[in-house]
Design a protein around this motif. Structure first.
Motif, PDB file in Angstrom:
ATOM      1  N   LEU A 188      -3.820 -43.617   1.578  1.00  0.00           N
ATOM      2  CA  LEU A 188      -2.686 -42.843   1.057  1.00  0.00           C
ATOM      3  C   LEU A 188      -2.423 -41.653   1.980  1.00  0.00           C
ATOM      4  CD1 LEU A 188      -3.965 -43.054  -2.564  1.00  0.00           C
ATOM      5  CD2 LEU A 188      -1.840 -44.085  -1.736  1.00  0.00           C
TER       6      LEU A 188
ATOM      7  N   ARG B 126      -0.341 -46.639  -6.554  1.00  0.00           N
ATOM      8  CA  ARG B 126      -1.740 -46.859  -6.174  1.00  0.00           C
ATOM      9  C   ARG B 126      -2.566 -45.585  -6.359  1.00  0.00           C
ATOM     10  NH1 ARG B 126      -4.714 -48.565  -1.822  1.00  0.00           N
ATOM     11  NH2 ARG B 126      -3.470 -47.340  -0.392  1.00  0.00           N
ATOM     12  N   CYS B 127      -1.951 -44.491  -5.966  1.00  0.00           N
ATOM     13  CA  CYS B 127      -2.629 -43.198  -6.084  1.00  0.00           C
ATOM     14  C   CYS B 127      -2.887 -42.864  -7.561  1.00  0.00           C
ATOM     15  CB  CYS B 127      -1.778 -42.119  -5.420  1.00  0.00           C
ATOM     16  SG  CYS B 127      -2.621 -40.543  -5.327  1.00  0.00           S
TER      17      CYS B 127
ATOM     18  N   ARG C 234       5.318 -48.059  -4.460  1.00  0.00           N
ATOM     19  CA  ARG C 234       4.052 -48.781  -4.573  1.00  0.00           C
ATOM     20  C   ARG C 234       2.848 -47.878  -4.270  1.00  0.00           C
ATOM     21  NH1 ARG C 234       1.475 -52.595  -1.897  1.00  0.00           N
ATOM     22  NH2 ARG C 234       2.623 -52.107  -0.009  1.00  0.00           N
ATOM     23  N   GLN C 235       2.977 -47.074  -3.197  1.00  0.00           N
ATOM     24  CA  GLN C 235       1.852 -46.215  -2.797  1.00  0.00           C
ATOM     25  C   GLN C 235       1.564 -45.147  -3.856  1.00  0.00           C
ATOM     26  OE1 GLN C 235      -0.150 -46.836  -0.400  1.00  0.00           O
ATOM     27  NE2 GLN C 235       1.067 -48.574   0.270  1.00  0.00           N
TER      28      GLN C 235
ATOM     29  N   ASP D  10      -3.122 -44.952  -9.962  1.00  0.00           N
ATOM     30  CA  ASP D  10      -4.107 -45.904 -10.458  1.00  0.00           C
ATOM     31  C   ASP D  10      -5.533 -45.463 -10.097  1.00  0.00           C
ATOM     32  OD1 ASP D  10      -4.847 -48.344 -11.689  1.00  0.00           O
ATOM     33  OD2 ASP D  10      -5.295 -49.125  -9.683  1.00  0.00           O
ATOM     34  N   LEU D  11      -5.694 -45.002  -8.846  1.00  0.00           N
ATOM     35  CA  LEU D  11      -7.015 -44.520  -8.412  1.00  0.00           C
ATOM     36  C   LEU D  11      -7.487 -43.367  -9.291  1.00  0.00           C
ATOM     37  CD1 LEU D  11      -6.882 -44.485  -4.517  1.00  0.00           C
ATOM     38  CD2 LEU D  11      -8.708 -45.418  -5.944  1.00  0.00           C
TER      39      LEU D  11
ATOM     40  N   ALA E 149       5.279 -48.611  -9.840  1.00  0.00           N
ATOM     41  CA  ALA E 149       4.988 -49.492  -8.712  1.00  0.00           C
ATOM     42  C   ALA E 149       6.240 -50.188  -8.198  1.00  0.00           C
ATOM     43  CB  ALA E 149       3.936 -50.526  -9.112  1.00  0.00           C
TER      44      ALA E 149
END
Ligand code: ADP
Ligand code: ZN
Length: 736
Positions: free
Chosen positions: A153, A132-133, A128-129, A135-136, A124
């Motif tokens: 995304l 996030r991906c 960051r993006q 993490d999803l 992150a």
């Protein structure tokens, strides 16, 4: 719009033309269309200047394998239905629109081991993006590309993670089949684990002697085509038998096709299959989205799905590694398609099994008379499972004579007393109502008239709660008015519908929970599953329902089954109505008493001494089947003869009869060994303002019948009469 016949095209591309069963883009009129290569004829009747070239091939490999394509061509001939419509029926919509089979419909992503090992907060800091991906995907095992995009995304971010090897595309979950998964229900399994269970799987029960015998009989046959009729009473363990067979096929790397009459009614079966076969399962039924259907079809085509479970049209599923076909509840009328391409999935399943040279198992507690006769004449191998699993044994069956007892709202005094007794013991009660012709109608006692549809020869049925009347044949609806339009008197709802019976029960047993299960209820999404769950968990005391109750649910606490009215079937005019009644009674009686609770079945009737009911009271479906087969033989009905119906309908009654009379006279002119009957009005003569009539062709042998049907079909094509009516040929009709 699918087209009737084949069309000829020229192949001008490099190399060999695409194989039969592959899709091609072709010019058609002023537009482009998608076609299926049927074969490669050397000559054509078209003049060379009218022959157009194929634009381009779509598939490298045929979407329809040789065996399936052959079956479809055979079906087109046998049912006298245009090949174009047959092919279009067999192919999922997205394939008809040219979608590729090589790619999944949509990418679905999951983490790789490396991706899972990445500390998200470290990632992150730099990206960051991407974090996030990750993490999803950590929180949900698989996520569709479109869902990732919806989460904000971009394709670029997803692509970067894939390049790093942190995520990878995967197969979509098998859960996307539109069937609500049902858990529980079968949790307590008597008997110990017989085989080492797969990790996380439930232990398999020890097989009963009957189950072992059936399995061994099937295994003992030479591999290759063979038809077995598994006649086992409800809860004799038939499903367990074929699940073992599925497992063996799976372990040998082969595919099984399992046909069921209706998927939404069998959530318990789907749950059982998913627990046992997980990823190897694909489900095909009419409630799927185009995408899910494409996906299930594609997984079968690529042999990723090795158990394909589905309803009627799943008989056309691709099975490149076929090892076995099973048709559960083989007697069920739902296997017959009743409009357009009027095929029988049960019969086509046997045709496919023969062509694939694999065994087929037809299973039922109440086999169709066709299959039963084949078994008696040893064309099919009969396997019997006469005993129920568990200590309960078969339920006791008796009749209640409606000539001798008063009945109010469809419930006789002895039935009400029985219900009370079972409820007081803490048990559940199931009441069955024959759906057809038994819904409440509005009746005026003063002028003795009932409310008619006006467009059909049918009465309007009352749906009191909605304040409406409905015609179940054409769907017309109207406001419910209790006062009679002719004399102004107050009218009554006559005839016990599920709603009226459940209302009556509510006032008789005010502190009990009463549930209703019929088409109206099941139309609301999720309602069906809720009702079934509440019955299963014991929250419901009494369940009132129609034909839907006859399908394989396991309600362990139901000990009393009441058949509110059996007489419709006894008085039926159709050659199949007695068979249907017997099947319905035996199937619904099978819901009484499971495992260790003995059950009781009562049938309310005005005809307690009818021989058919007597055979059923003795619980002897085989005896009933022999009796009914004898009757059919005397009357020369199927399976002792073969029948084709020419059905026609139109607003203009005279047009219908003009057309059918011409069909009839052509038929009589050319008939050899075929009887021609009619034209006659259809049993329901008018539907939605259309007059309906039919001609019946009947023959002892199939060949002359089919020859004649083909001849008339060709002859009638150019007639002006043909264009003024809607018509259909119905081969092996389910009823008249
Ligand atoms: P059918 O298909 O004939 O209605 P099922 O195979 O569904 O019968 O079996 C009825 C019930 O008995 C199911 O709950 C099933 O799990 C259970 N069952 C099946 N075979 C056995 C067995 N050999 N021992 C114990 N329970 C069994
Ligand atoms: Zn109507």
């Amino acid at each position: 719009m699918p087209l009737a016949d084949g069309f000829d095209y020229l192949w001008t591309g490099a190399g060999a033309p695409p194989p039969a069963g592959a899709r091609v883009r072709v010019p058609f009129g002023t537009r482009e269309r998608i076609g299926i290569v049927l074969d490669h004829p050397a000559a054509t009747t078209l003049p060379a200047n009218r022959l157009k070239p194929v634009i381009k091939p779509i598939d490298r490999h045929p979407v329809l394998g040789d065996e399936l394509l052959e079956t479809l061509r055979w079906a087109s001939e046998y049912y006298h239905h245009p090949i174009g419509e047959v092919l279009s029926h067999a192919l999922p919509a997205l394939l008809r629109q040219g979608r590729s089979l090589d790619e999944p419909v949509e990418r679905v992503w999951r983490l790789t081991a490396e991706g899972a090992a990445q500390p998200i907060d470290r990632v992150a800091r730099r990206a960051r993006q991407q974090a996030r991906c990750l993490d999803l995907l950590k929180r949900q095992e698989r996520v569709a590309q479109s869902d990732l995009r919806r989460a904000g995304l971009t394709a670029a971010i997803i692509g970067r993670l894939a390049t790093k090897g942190w995520i990878e595309p995967c197969e979509p979950e098998t859960g996307s089949d539109g069937v609500e998964p049902a858990d529980g229900g079968n949790a307590a399994q008597p008997g110990g684990a017989a085989e080492a269970p797969a990790p996380g799987a439930e232990p398999l029960p020890d097989l009963t002697a009957d189950q072992t015998r059936a399995l061994e009989a099937i295994r003992a046959q030479d591999p290759g085509f063979n038809t077995f009729l598994l006649h086992g009473v409800t809860a004799s363990g038939k499903t367990e038998v074929f699940l073992r067979l599925v497992r063996e096929q799976l372990d040998a790397g082969r595919q099984t096709l399992l046909l069921v009459p209706e998927i939404s009614l069998t959530p318990q079966l789907v749950g059982r299959l998913r627990r046992r076969f997980g990823e190897a399962l694909a489900i095909l039924h009419s409630g799927l989205t185009d995408r899910d259907r494409h996906d299930a079809w594609r997984r079968a085509w690529r042999q990723q799905a090795r158990l394909v479970v589905g309803t009627r049209s799943a008989v056309f599923a691709p099975l490149p590694a076929a090892g076995l076909i099973i048709v559960d509840e083989e007697h069920d009328p739902a296997y017959k398609q009743e409009r357009g391409f009027r095929y029988s999935a049960r019969d086509l399943a046997v045709v496919r099994a023969r062509r694939l040279d694999v065994p087929i198992v037809l299973a039922s507690a109440t086999p169709s008379l066709e299959s039963y006769r084949n078994a008696l004449e040893r064309r099919y191998r009969l396997l019997r499972m006469p005993k129920r699993i568990g200590a309960a044994g078969v339920p006791a069956v008796r009749t209640i004579d409606l000539n001798q007892h008063v009945s109010r709202h469809g419930l006789s005094t002895p039935l009400v007393a029985l219900i009370d007794r079972h409820l007081k013991r803490g048990e559940q009660v199931l009441l069955f109502l024959n759906r057809r012709g038994f819904a409440p109608v509005l009746f005026c006692p003063e002028c003795a008239s009932a409310e008619e549809c006006g467009r059909c020869d049918a009465r309007m049925t009352v749906h009191a709660r909605a304040g409406r009347m409905r015609c179940h044949h054409c769907g017309r609806e109207a406001m419910l008015h209790w006062s009679c339009p002719a004399c102004g008197n107050e009218r009554l709802a006559v005839g016990a519908g599920t709603q009226r019976v459940s209302d009556a029960l509510r006032s008789l047993f005010p502190e009990r929970r009463i549930a209703r299960l019929d088409r109206d209820v099941s139309r609301t999404r999720g309602a069906l599953a809720t009702v079934l769950e509440e019955v299963e968990s014991g929250e419901t005391d009494i369940i009132v329902g129609t034909q839907m109750l006859t399908k394989g649910h396991d309600f362990p606490r139901v000990t009393l089954v009441g058949i509110v009215n059996a007489d419709q079937g006894l008085l039926g005019t159709d050659f199949r109505s007695e068979e249907r009644l017997a099947q319905t009674i035996v199937q619904v009686a099978g819901r009484a008493g499971r495992r260790d609770r003995p059950g009781q079945v009562v049938i309310q009737t005005h005809y307690p001494r009818h021989p058919l009911l007597a055979a059923l009271v003795d619980q002897d479906y085989a005896a009933f089947a022999r009796l009914a087969l004898d009757e059919r033989r005397l009357a020369e009905w199927p399976p002792w003869s073969h029948v084709a119906l020419w059905r026609a309908e139109a607003h203009d009654r005279e047009a219908v009869y003009r057309f059918l009379r011409r069909i009839g006279s052509t038929a009589r002119e050319h008939a050899e060994d075929v009887q021609v009957l009619g034209p006659a009005a259809a049993p329901l003569e008018r539907v939605a303002g259309r007059h309906r009539a039919q001609i019946l062709l009947q023959a002892a042998r199939r060949a002359p019948l089919h020859r004649l049907v083909g001849l008339i079909a060709d002859a009638s094509r150019p007639w002006p009469e043909t264009r003024r009516v809607r018509w259909a040929i119905d081969i092996d009709p389910n009823g008249l």
